[in-house]
Design an enzyme around this catalytic site. Sequence first.
Site, PDB file in Angstrom:
ATOM      1  N   GLU A  87     -13.187  -1.830  -7.659  1.00 12.80           N
ATOM      2  CA  GLU A  87     -11.976  -1.368  -6.979  1.00 12.80           C
ATOM      3  C   GLU A  87     -12.209  -1.424  -5.465  1.00 12.80           C
ATOM      4  OE1 GLU A  87      -8.717  -0.317  -5.667  1.00 12.80           O
ATOM      5  OE2 GLU A  87      -8.708  -0.051  -7.842  1.00 12.80           O
ATOM      6  N   ASP A 136      -1.374  -4.760  -8.729  1.00 21.27           N
ATOM      7  CA  ASP A 136      -0.323  -4.966  -7.739  1.00 21.27           C
ATOM      8  C   ASP A 136       0.532  -6.143  -8.175  1.00 21.27           C
ATOM      9  OD1 ASP A 136       1.198  -5.582  -5.419  1.00 21.27           O
ATOM     10  OD2 ASP A 136      -0.316  -4.604  -4.183  1.00 21.27           O
ATOM     11  N   LYS A 140       7.218 -10.950  -4.680  1.00 23.13           N
ATOM     12  CA  LYS A 140       7.829 -12.114  -4.046  1.00 23.13           C
ATOM     13  C   LYS A 140       7.204 -13.404  -4.576  1.00 23.13           C
ATOM     14  CE  LYS A 140       8.994  -9.780   0.295  1.00 23.13           C
ATOM     15  NZ  LYS A 140       8.827  -9.778   1.774  1.00 23.13           N
ATOM     16  N   ASP A 172       4.151  -1.964 -15.339  1.00 23.78           N
ATOM     17  CA  ASP A 172       5.476  -1.348 -15.368  1.00 23.78           C
ATOM     18  C   ASP A 172       6.450  -2.174 -14.547  1.00 23.78           C
ATOM     19  OD1 ASP A 172       5.782   0.296 -12.447  1.00 23.78           O
ATOM     20  OD2 ASP A 172       3.751  -0.128 -13.103  1.00 23.78           O
ATOM     21  N   THR A 211      -2.621   6.920 -16.957  1.00 27.78           N
ATOM     22  CA  THR A 211      -3.155   7.107 -15.623  1.00 27.78           C
ATOM     23  C   THR A 211      -2.080   7.688 -14.713  1.00 27.78           C
ATOM     24  OG1 THR A 211      -2.514   4.923 -14.800  1.00 27.78           O
ATOM     25  CG2 THR A 211      -4.631   5.092 -15.973  1.00 27.78           C
ATOM     26  N   TYR A 213      -0.991   6.395 -12.035  1.00 24.59           N
ATOM     27  CA  TYR A 213      -0.087   5.325 -11.626  1.00 24.59           C
ATOM     28  C   TYR A 213       0.984   5.098 -12.689  1.00 24.59           C
ATOM     29  CZ  TYR A 213      -3.372   4.244  -7.885  1.00 24.59           C
ATOM     30  OH  TYR A 213      -4.172   4.322  -6.770  1.00 24.59           O
TER      31      TYR A 213
END
Length: 233
Positions: A87, A136, A140, A172, A211, A213
Site C-alpha cells: 500500500e 481507485d 475518465k 463499488d 472494510t 471503504y
Amino acid sequence: MTAFKEGDPTTLKRLYGRSIGKPLRTHQQGLVDNLLPRIAVPDVGPVTAERLFGADRPLHFEIGFGGGEHLAYRADLLPDHGFIGAEPYMNGVAQALVHIDEQKLANIRLDAGNALEVLERVPDGALTMVYLLHPDPWPKNKHAKRRMMNDGPVQMIADKLRPGGEFRFGTDHAIYLRHALMVMRRFTDVFEWVTDGPSSWQQRPAGWPETRYERKARDVFEHEVWYFRFRRR
C-alpha cells in the site's frame, strides 16, 4: 503528457494517487518507525514464504490494503498462512500497523510502495490468494491505463497464483466494474469465474469482511457493491 501514454500499470512503471495525507498520530508514527522496519518486505531479492516467515506456508497477497482491516481479518482467520500487503498511502500503512500491533499478528509483512514491484519478485505459482478490493477506479477514459484491472497486472496475478489459487476482486464503481469484466473476459483460458448466479457477486462471500471503504461506499454514497472470485485454472 504521462496521462496520455498507452499501456497499463505494468508498462507505466508507476502508481498514481496519494502517498501521504494528514500527519500521523504519535502512536502511529511510533509504529512506522519501530514496527514497520521489522515486518517490511525486503527491498530486493525474491519474495517467498521461506524468506519472509522462515518456512513454507500458503502465501496471500493484497494489492492496496487501504487501512488494513481486510488484511488483518484474514491473517487472524488463517494464522498458519503468510500475508503480504502492499500500500503506497502511508496513513493506510500506519493504520494497518495498529491492527497488527493490537491483534499481535505475526504472519503479515508490509510494503509501503508499488505492489507490482513486489509482486514481480514473487516466484511464479507461489501464491494461494490475491486480493484487489476497491481499487481507485480512475473513471475518465484517458486514465483507464492507470487502473490495476488491466491486462498487464491481471497476467502477472495469473502467473503468480498456483493452479487452484484464487483472485478476489471487489468494487463499488459501475464504470470500473464494466472495465474489469471486459478485461477478465480476455483471461478465460487462465481464470474460471467462481459463481452460482447473481447472489455470488451481489452478496459478500464468507470470510470476506467489510472494510471502511466499502461501508462508506454503501452508506455515504449509496453505491452497490460487487464481489468477484476467480480461480486459477
